[in-house]
Design a protein around this motif. Sequence first.
Motif, PDB file in Angstrom:
ATOM      1  N   PHE A   1       0.816  -1.211   0.000  1.00  0.00           N
ATOM      2  CA  PHE A   1       0.000   0.000   0.000  1.00  0.00           C
ATOM      3  C   PHE A   1       0.855   1.269   0.000  1.00  0.00           C
ATOM      4  N   ASN A   2       1.740   1.352  -0.974  1.00  0.00           N
ATOM      5  CA  ASN A   2       2.476   2.569  -1.278  1.00  0.00           C
ATOM      6  C   ASN A   2       2.348   2.814  -2.775  1.00  0.00           C
ATOM      7  N   ASN A   3       3.298   3.502  -3.362  1.00  0.00           N
ATOM      8  CA  ASN A   3       3.204   3.782  -4.792  1.00  0.00           C
ATOM      9  C   ASN A   3       4.560   3.636  -5.471  1.00  0.00           C
ATOM     10  N   PHE A   4       5.312   2.619  -5.116  1.00  0.00           N
ATOM     11  CA  PHE A   4       6.558   2.337  -5.823  1.00  0.00           C
ATOM     12  C   PHE A   4       6.205   1.870  -7.237  1.00  0.00           C
ATOM     13  N   ASN A   5       6.813   2.498  -8.229  1.00  0.00           N
ATOM     14  CA  ASN A   5       6.346   2.275  -9.598  1.00  0.00           C
ATOM     15  C   ASN A   5       7.413   1.734 -10.538  1.00  0.00           C
ATOM     16  N   SER A   6       8.405   1.052 -10.004  1.00  0.00           N
ATOM     17  CA  SER A   6       9.459   0.494 -10.846  1.00  0.00           C
ATOM     18  C   SER A   6       9.159  -0.967 -11.137  1.00  0.00           C
ATOM     19  N   SER A   7      10.025  -1.582 -11.886  1.00  0.00           N
ATOM     20  CA  SER A   7       9.994  -3.037 -11.962  1.00  0.00           C
ATOM     21  C   SER A   7      10.601  -3.586 -10.673  1.00  0.00           C
ATOM     22  N   ILE A   8      10.383  -4.854 -10.410  1.00  0.00           N
ATOM     23  CA  ILE A   8      10.931  -5.455  -9.188  1.00  0.00           C
ATOM     24  C   ILE A   8      12.430  -5.670  -9.382  1.00  0.00           C
ATOM     25  N   PRO A   9      13.265  -5.015  -8.556  1.00  0.00           N
ATOM     26  CA  PRO A   9      14.719  -5.126  -8.762  1.00  0.00           C
ATOM     27  C   PRO A   9      15.249  -6.540  -8.497  1.00  0.00           C
ATOM     28  N   TYR A  10      16.268  -6.927  -9.249  1.00  0.00           N
ATOM     29  CA  TYR A  10      16.942  -8.207  -9.032  1.00  0.00           C
ATOM     30  C   TYR A  10      17.557  -8.267  -7.638  1.00  0.00           C
ATOM     31  N   GLU A  11      17.889  -7.087  -7.091  1.00  0.00           N
ATOM     32  CA  GLU A  11      18.627  -7.037  -5.822  1.00  0.00           C
ATOM     33  C   GLU A  11      17.825  -7.554  -4.636  1.00  0.00           C
ATOM     34  N   PHE A  12      16.518  -7.802  -4.811  1.00  0.00           N
ATOM     35  CA  PHE A  12      15.775  -8.451  -3.734  1.00  0.00           C
ATOM     36  C   PHE A  12      16.380  -9.813  -3.392  1.00  0.00           C
ATOM     37  N   SER A  13      17.074 -10.400  -4.336  1.00  0.00           N
ATOM     38  CA  SER A  13      17.697 -11.706  -4.082  1.00  0.00           C
ATOM     39  C   SER A  13      18.812 -11.606  -3.045  1.00  0.00           C
ATOM     40  N   ASN A  14      19.290 -10.368  -2.757  1.00  0.00           N
ATOM     41  CA  ASN A  14      20.315 -10.189  -1.710  1.00  0.00           C
ATOM     42  C   ASN A  14      19.747 -10.481  -0.326  1.00  0.00           C
ATOM     43  N   LEU A  15      18.426 -10.342  -0.183  1.00  0.00           N
ATOM     44  CA  LEU A  15      17.795 -10.495   1.131  1.00  0.00           C
ATOM     45  C   LEU A  15      17.410 -11.953   1.321  1.00  0.00           C
ATOM     46  N   ASN A  16      18.420 -12.798   1.344  1.00  0.00           N
ATOM     47  CA  ASN A  16      18.155 -14.239   1.300  1.00  0.00           C
ATOM     48  C   ASN A  16      17.754 -14.838   2.638  1.00  0.00           C
ATOM     49  N   GLN A  17      17.569 -13.978   3.659  1.00  0.00           N
ATOM     50  CA  GLN A  17      17.059 -14.488   4.935  1.00  0.00           C
ATOM     51  C   GLN A  17      15.560 -14.252   5.084  1.00  0.00           C
ATOM     52  N   LEU A  18      14.969 -13.599   4.108  1.00  0.00           N
ATOM     53  CA  LEU A  18      13.562 -13.223   4.221  1.00  0.00           C
ATOM     54  C   LEU A  18      12.661 -14.435   4.421  1.00  0.00           C
ATOM     55  N   LYS A  19      11.722 -14.263   5.354  1.00  0.00           N
ATOM     56  CA  LYS A  19      10.672 -15.250   5.544  1.00  0.00           C
ATOM     57  C   LYS A  19       9.321 -14.739   5.052  1.00  0.00           C
ATOM     58  N   ALA A  20       9.162 -13.413   5.051  1.00  0.00           N
ATOM     59  CA  ALA A  20       7.898 -12.830   4.594  1.00  0.00           C
ATOM     60  C   ALA A  20       8.199 -11.582   3.784  1.00  0.00           C
ATOM     61  N   LEU A  21       7.592 -11.493   2.590  1.00  0.00           N
ATOM     62  CA  LEU A  21       7.788 -10.338   1.719  1.00  0.00           C
ATOM     63  C   LEU A  21       6.437  -9.928   1.151  1.00  0.00           C
ATOM     64  N   SER A  22       6.079  -8.643   1.364  1.00  0.00           N
ATOM     65  CA  SER A  22       4.836  -8.119   0.808  1.00  0.00           C
ATOM     66  C   SER A  22       5.127  -6.873  -0.006  1.00  0.00           C
ATOM     67  N   LEU A  23       4.810  -6.950  -1.304  1.00  0.00           N
ATOM     68  CA  LEU A  23       4.900  -5.806  -2.217  1.00  0.00           C
ATOM     69  C   LEU A  23       3.507  -5.447  -2.730  1.00  0.00           C
ATOM     70  N   SER A  24       2.487  -5.804  -1.982  1.00  0.00           N
ATOM     71  CA  SER A  24       1.103  -5.627  -2.411  1.00  0.00           C
ATOM     72  C   SER A  24       0.758  -4.163  -2.651  1.00  0.00           C
ATOM     73  N   SER A  25      -0.212  -3.956  -3.566  1.00  0.00           N
ATOM     74  CA  SER A  25      -0.843  -2.654  -3.754  1.00  0.00           C
ATOM     75  C   SER A  25       0.155  -1.532  -3.961  1.00  0.00           C
ATOM     76  N   ASN A  26       1.014  -1.716  -4.931  1.00  0.00           N
ATOM     77  CA  ASN A  26       1.901  -0.668  -5.400  1.00  0.00           C
ATOM     78  C   ASN A  26       1.667  -0.494  -6.894  1.00  0.00           C
ATOM     79  N   ALA A  27       2.681  -0.073  -7.599  1.00  0.00           N
ATOM     80  CA  ALA A  27       2.568   0.047  -9.056  1.00  0.00           C
ATOM     81  C   ALA A  27       3.738  -0.670  -9.719  1.00  0.00           C
TER      82      ALA A  27
END
Length: 808
Positions: A142-168
Amino acid sequence: MATVSEWLVRLHFLLLVLLCCVSPSSCATIKFITSDPLVGLVGCHPHQIKAFTQLKNEFDARQVLSLSFNGLTGQVPSSFSNLSMLSKLDLSQNDLTGSFPLVRNLTKLTVLDLSHNHFSGTLYPNNSLFELHHLLYLNLAFNNFNSSIPYEFSNLNQLKALSLSSNAFSGQVPPIFSNLTRLTLLYLDRNKLIGSIPLLQNLTMLSVLNLYENHFSGTIPSYLLTMPSLTYLDMRGNDLTGSIEYDNSSTPSSLQYMYLGNNHFEGKIIEPISNLINLTHLDLSFLNTTYPVDLNLFSSLKSLLHLDLSGNSISPASLHSDSSTPLTLAMVFFKHCGIKEFPNMLKKLHSMQFIDLSNNRISGKLPEWLWSIPQLGTLNVVNNSLNGFEGSSEALVNSYVRILLLESNNFEGALPNLPLSITVFSAGTNNFTGEIPLSICNRSSLTVLDLNYNNFTGTIPQCVSNFTFVNLRKNNLEGSLPDMFCVSASLRTLDVGYNQLTGKLPRSLRNCSSLKFLSVDNNKIKDTFPFWLKVLPNLQVLTLRSNKFHGSISPPHQGPLGFQELRILEISDNKFTGSLPPRYFENWRATSSSLTGKEDGSLYMVYEKNPYGLIAYTFTDHIDLRYKGLRMEQANVLTSYSAVDFSRNLLEGQIPESIGLLKSLIALNLSSNAFTGHIPESLADLKALESLDMSSNKLSGTIPNGLGSVSFLSYINVSQNQLKGEIPQGTQIIGQPKSSFEGNAGLCGLPLQETCFDTSDEPQPQKEEDQDQEEEEVLNLKAVAIGCGLGVLLGWAIAHKSYHLFVR
C-alpha cells in the motif's frame, strides 16, 4: 500530526531525561535543549530512577521502534538511520511521503514495515534496502513504488515474509525468488505485473502465495499444486488461460485455499481441481468458460466449506441433485448464474451458514424449509423476481437468520414478522404495503432497517432511534417524525425523503451525536432552519429540499453557519429568506480541503464474521441532486463530492466571497432567488467545480474571467440576470449552449451571437443610388472646369496661395 523529525526530537529528549536521572551530570545537555533553567536542577526521586532504568533496559533489550498509527507526515529524515541498534522498525499506517527512506546504517534490522503510507518512486539497485542482509520480514504494501521489481531483492536471502502488495510494480517478475528459499509468505497482489507465473518451485517452505489482480498470463504451473507447504493460493483477476494439470499419483496437494476467479480459462479445470481433496475454500467465479458447471464434480471435496461459482452457468440438474455437493459446505456464492429456481440441493446442507443467490432470475416464493436450516445466518436474494414466502410466518420468526437481504424483488403484501435474531433487514424496491409492523421494535439486535421504495403507509415507529441505519425513502408514510431520539442513540443515517410527513423536525435529533446523514426531502414539514443541528459533531449531509421550511438561513450572530463537518447542504424549493453574511461559508472544515478519497462516510458497512470467512455488506446513502441542469439520484454522496443547493427560495443580498473556501465543491446551485451584486471572483478557486447554476437572480457586473480556467466546469448557467461585458472565452464556457447566458442584456461574446466590438466608427458601405448621384456630380464639376478654362484655374491658384499666406 507530527513529522518524523519532530518525533525524533521527542525520542532524543526522552533518552536525555533518562540519562539525567541515571547520570545527573548530563542534565546540562537537557537544559541546553529545553532552554528551561529548572530542568536539571531538580533531582530524580528513587522511584523515577527505577522506572527510567527499567525503560532504558527494556529499550536496549527489545531494540524495537514502532510508530504505526501515529499520524506521522512528511519525508523520513536521513538522521533516522542513526538508530543503528534497531532490530524492528514499524512506520506503517501513517502519511509518510517521498522516496524510500535511508536505512543504510540499520544493518541489524530483522523487521521493516513501511506499509500503508505514500512512499513513491523507483527502487534502484543501489538502494540501501538491499544492504539489510538480516531482514526476516519486509512489508512495503500500500504505497506507490512504480518500478519493476529489482533483481537485488535476491540479496535479502534471509527473508521469511515479503509483501509488495498494492503498489505500481510493473513488468515481468525477475527470476530472483529461487534464492529466497526461506520464504513462507509472498504477496505480489494488486500490481501491474505481466508475463508468466514466476518460478517458485525452490521455495519448499512457502505457505502463502498471493498474485491477485495483476496481468499474469499463460497457464498455471502444475508444480504449484504439489508444493509441500503451500496452503493458500490466490490468482484471481489475471489473464490466465488453459487448464490445470494434476497427476493423482503425485504428492497429495496441501492446498486448502484456492482462488482462481476472474480469469480466462478455456479448458475444463474443475475435474483436476476435484482431486485437491484438502481444499476448504474454492473460488472459481467468472471463469468465462463456455460450458455449465456440474456441481457433482465437487462431491469428492469432503472438507470444502466455502464455494464461489458466481458468474458461471450451473447445470440445472445438479442444482436439484441430492448428492451434488459436500455436506460440509457452509458458504455458497451463486451470484449472476442465471438460476431460475431456488436450488433444492441446499436443503440437505445442515452446516450451511451463508447463501448468496443475488442477481439471478429466481421467481416464486422463498421455500419454508430455508428457515429450518439450523445454522443459516445470512440469506441474500437481492435482484431476483421473488414475490412471497411459503408456509407460516412462525418458521421465519424462530429461525437463526441474522442478515436477510430481499431488495429489488417483487415481494408484496404486508411485511412478515422478522426473525428474533435479526440484525440487518433490507427489503427496498419491492411492493410491500400496509404499516411498518411494531414488532420490529422488539428486535433488540436490529441495526439496519432498509425499506425504501415500497408502498408502506401509516406512521413511523418510535423505535427507529434504536437503529443505526434507517432508510424509509419513497413510501407513503404520514404523521410527524417521532421525537424520541435519546442521548444513547447510535443513529448514523436517517432517510425519510419522499413521504407525506408533516409537523416539525424533532428537537431530540440533537441527541444523535453519531448522525452523519439526515434527509427529509419532499415532505410537508413546516419549520424554520435547524441551526440547532450544528451541535452534531459528525453531520455531513443535510437535505431539506421541497418542504415548507421558512425564515432566515443566516445565523443570529451573522457569522459562519457553524456546521463544521457539512459536505452537502440541500435546501432548495422552500421559502427561506434573508441574506448570507460575508463569513457564511467559513469553517466548513470537511469541504474547505480537497477530498482524499479515503472517506467512507456514505458507506455503512456491516461485517458478518464466522469461522469460514469475513463478509462485508455495504449500505449506501442516496440523495436527489440538481446537477448539470438535471435532477438525478446520486449514490456514495459523502465519498464522491461536496455540493450546495439553495435554489428556488427567497434569498437576497450578495453572494459571499467565502464561497471560494469550499475547495471540494463540485456542484453549486443558487438559481431562482433574488441575489444581487457581482458573481464572486473566488469561484475561480473552486478547481473541482463541475456544475454552477446562478440563473434567475438579479446579479450584475461581469462574469469573472477566472471561471474560464476552471477545467472541470462542464455546466454553467447564469441566464436571466443583469450581467454585462464579455463572456470569458475558456474552453468549458464557450461550449455551453447560448441559453445558459440569455436574458442578460449587456452580455456579449460566444456562445451568444452579440459581438463585443463597437462598430459605430467604422466606414459604412454606401448605397448604390448614393454612389450614382456622387458620380454624376463629379462629371458636372469636370464639365464646368473645362468650360471656364485657364481663368478659373488661375483663380484657384491665387486663392490657394492666399490661404497659405494666411496660415503663416
